[in-house]
Design a protein around this motif. Structure first.
Motif, short mmCIF file in Angstrom:
data_model
loop_
_atom_site.label_atom_id
_atom_site.label_comp_id
_atom_site.label_asym_id
_atom_site.label_seq_id
_atom_site.Cartn_x
_atom_site.Cartn_y
_atom_site.Cartn_z
N SER A 98 0.84 -1.20 0.00
CA SER A 98 0.00 0.00 0.00
C SER A 98 0.88 1.24 0.00
N SER A 99 0.29 2.37 -0.36
CA SER A 99 1.07 3.58 -0.61
C SER A 99 1.34 4.38 0.65
N THR A 100 2.58 4.36 1.10
CA THR A 100 2.99 5.22 2.21
C THR A 100 2.85 6.69 1.84
N SER A 152 -6.44 -0.38 0.93
CA SER A 152 -6.63 -1.21 -0.26
C SER A 152 -5.95 -0.65 -1.49
N SER A 153 -5.57 0.61 -1.46
CA SER A 153 -4.90 1.20 -2.61
C SER A 153 -3.52 0.57 -2.80
N PRO A 154 -3.04 0.48 -4.05
CA PRO A 154 -1.69 -0.05 -4.28
C PRO A 154 -0.63 0.96 -3.87
N SER A 155 0.63 0.61 -4.11
CA SER A 155 1.74 1.44 -3.63
C SER A 155 2.61 1.89 -4.79
N GLY A 164 -5.27 2.71 -9.25
CA GLY A 164 -5.48 2.60 -7.80
C GLY A 164 -4.90 3.77 -7.05
N LEU A 165 -3.71 4.22 -7.44
CA LEU A 165 -3.11 5.38 -6.78
C LEU A 165 -3.95 6.63 -7.03
#
Length: 588
Positions: free
Chosen positions: A141-143, A345-348, A379-380
């Motif tokens: 997930s995206s920090t 749930s979002s990607p990174s 997703g981002l």
């Protein structure tokens, strides 16, 4: 040739600064998060937007990004600065207190999600090594996006932080694992992993030992110059140096940035460092978001609309459900579990790095990698919408306030004392005597250092910058006390504070009645003239010595003080001042 290169660089700079200075304020006016703005600008000016029309319309070169790959280092630097500032907001004590969440919740979340995605892809015909690479990539997930939206001082933010920290730590072993699974890999893959791990442990240990002794001295010398440029240079030196050291031994540079932030958080200079780095972090992070937008090919999305939509919805749903269930099993309330699950749930951004590593290891085909890169970019892009959806769903499933074990009440650090000389210390002593928390801020490093050694809660920082005071949580402070003996600075700061925080109680030290009147006009709640207080204390002392009861004396002092304060607020003259001058003239 040289002129063309300069023109290209200037055109890219124009686009980036145009996005930051024009587009983003426009989005903010309509209460749309700047994250979406940067991504949409990247989509517009990138190679799949206006960039593909440059050959037909050469003038577009001035409003498009000519070389998207050249922005890669700046995007990576933005993520490094983000992890650095996260470290500044934490501390080793707080991180240690979160160890069960990081290595418990964080590990379970990554393992379960990656294994489920791997199993699903295997069932769809993907070979298991490639499926594992994709599963590990998509589980991240995206920090860079999640933490700015959630913060770290609330139930959702603390749960998200624990999982994101574990994912950042796990990046290195994931990359090595993919290399070891490559069709032509030998045993050197695992040996390289072990070498990196032991060298990384040694380097991180050395950084923590050396940093505890060296950083306070480095920032003390920079602070004595009272030059923002020198302080900024020292801050960048630390974060870049720490990132390069960890990268040199095979660890991710963001690990070094995080450790550097944690070390500075233990010093009295962390507030000033946070404030001075904030604009650079925001701009560098904006460059990263531009690169995300530039990777979205609308034509490919249209041609593969159904598969991409199914992939996006499936991955987001799976991650949200698994994360939410794990949080519920670990004791989080329904609202916290729901909001955190949807947000996480979002990607990174690191998903793209892992996909590249899997492609280079020949675990997945380039076409497959491009498909999932598009899914990741989408997703981002919708992460801010996921954050909004998470908040709405959390209120629906649990309207009551969230008081889970992840909660951290945001009460601020107490009264903020600006200026920590003789008067500031006396105020701090009185607050301590009555069990009232405070934090003092001063722009003199020697003053702050001496105060810290004597046990005062003091930090170094330039209080004239409101962004520095915001790091002290001034928006929830019960009051601000200005004790500096600089009339013009006190008036300017009072005016700025009142403009930014209309309800904040501001108590200011004044030299005399005239200065107090100016402070009231600039928004002070109370202004205390030194000359008047001295005369009142002299009156109290002499009346008590003359045998007047203490009670009536104190009552008369309070009455006279209220009379003076009313006169000062109304801008009138104090009657006793001209009388004293006349009497003095007559005696002369």
């Amino acid at each position: 040739m040289h002129g063309d290169l300069n023109s290209s660089v200037l055109s890219d700079a124009l686009v980036i600064l145009g996005a930051a200075g024009i587009v983003i304020p426009l989005f903010a006016r309509f209460r749309i998060t700047p994250i979406i703005g940067f991504i949409l600008v990247g989509l517009l000016v990138g190679p799949y937007g206006l960039g593909r029309m440059v050959l037909d319309y050469p003038m577009l070169v001035h409003v498009t990004i000519s070389d998207p790959e050249a922005l890669g280092p700046f995007a990576e630097f933005g993520i490094i600065l983000l992890l650095f500032t996260i470290g500044l907001e934490l501390s080793f004590n707080r991180l240690w207190a979160m160890r069960k969440l990081v290595f418990g919740l964080g590990a379970l979340e990554l393992v379960f999600i990656s294994m489920l995605i791997t199993a699903a892809l295997c069932m769809l015909g993907q070979y298991w090594t490639g499926a594992l690479g994709l599963g590990l990539a998509l589980a991240l997930s995206s920090t860079a996006l999640v933490l700015p939206m959630s913060g770290t001082n609330n139930p959702v933010g603390r749960a998200a932080l624990s999982m994101l920290l574990f994912e950042d730590i796990a990046i290195v072993p994931i990359i090595f694992l993919l290399g070891a699974l490559a069709p032509f890999a030998d045993s050197g893959g695992m040996e390289g992993l072990m070498d990196t791990l032991w060298m990384g442990i040694v380097v991180l240990g050395a950084m923590m030992v050396i940093g505890r002794f060296a950083l306070p001295h480095l920032f003390a010398q920079a602070a004595r110059t009272k030059s923002p440029e020198v302080f900024l240079a020292a801050s960048l030196l630390v974060v870049i140096g720490a990132s390069l050291v960890t990268a040199a031994v095979g660890l991710s540079p963001i690990v070094g940035a995080l450790i550097a932030g944690l070390l500075i958080a233990e010093t009295e200079y962390h507030t000033e460092v946070e404030g001075i780095m904030e604009p650079f972090k925001g701009l560098a992070l904006g460059v990263f978001l531009l690169t995300v937008g530039m990777g979205i090919d609308l034509a490919m999305i249209w041609n593969n609309l159904a598969p991409i939509a199914i992939a996006v919805v499936s991955v987001l749903t799976l991650k949200a459900v698994v994360t939410g269930v794990l949080l519920r099993l670990m004791g989080a309330r329904r609202g916290t579990a729901t909001e955190t699950g949807i947000l996480m749930s979002s990607p990174s951004e690191t998903t793209l790095i892992v996909l590249t590593a899997a492609t280079q290891a020949m675990l997945i085909q380039p076409g497959t990698a491009q498909f999932w890169q598009i899914v990741t970019a989408i997703g981002l892009t919708i992460t801010p919408l996921l954050a909004l959806l998470g908040r709405l769903m959390a209120k629906r499933v649990e309207p009551a306030p969230d008081l889970s074990s992840f909660s951290e009440t945001r009460d601020g650090q107490g009264v903020i004392i600006i200026g920590f000389g003789r008067v500031g210390r006396l105020v701090a002593d009185m607050l301590t005597k009555h069990d009232k928390p405070y934090v003092a801020i001063d722009f003199d490093s020697d003053t702050v250092g001496q105060a810290k050694r004597q046990g005062y809660n003091a930090v170094f920082g330039n209080a004239a910058r409101v962004d520095v005071l915001s790091k002290l949580e001034i928006d929830v402070a019960p009051a601000v006390i200005l004790t500096m003996d600089e009339p013009v600075l006190a008036q300017q700061l009072t005016r700025k504070l009142r403009s930014n925080y209309p309800e904040l109680p501001i108590i200011a030290r004044a030299r005399d009645g005239t200065h107090a009147s100016e402070l009231y006009r600039n928004g002070a709640t109370h202004a205390v003239p030194e000359t008047l207080e001295a005369s009142l204390q002299l009156s109290e002392a002499v009346l008590v010595d003359l045998g007047v009861a203490v009670g009536p004396v104190i009552a008369s002092i309070h009455e006279k003080r209220d009379e003076f304060r009313k006169s000062i607020k109304e801008g009138g003259e104090l009657d006793y001042i001209p009388k004293l001058r006349t009497s003095s003239a007559e005696n002369a």
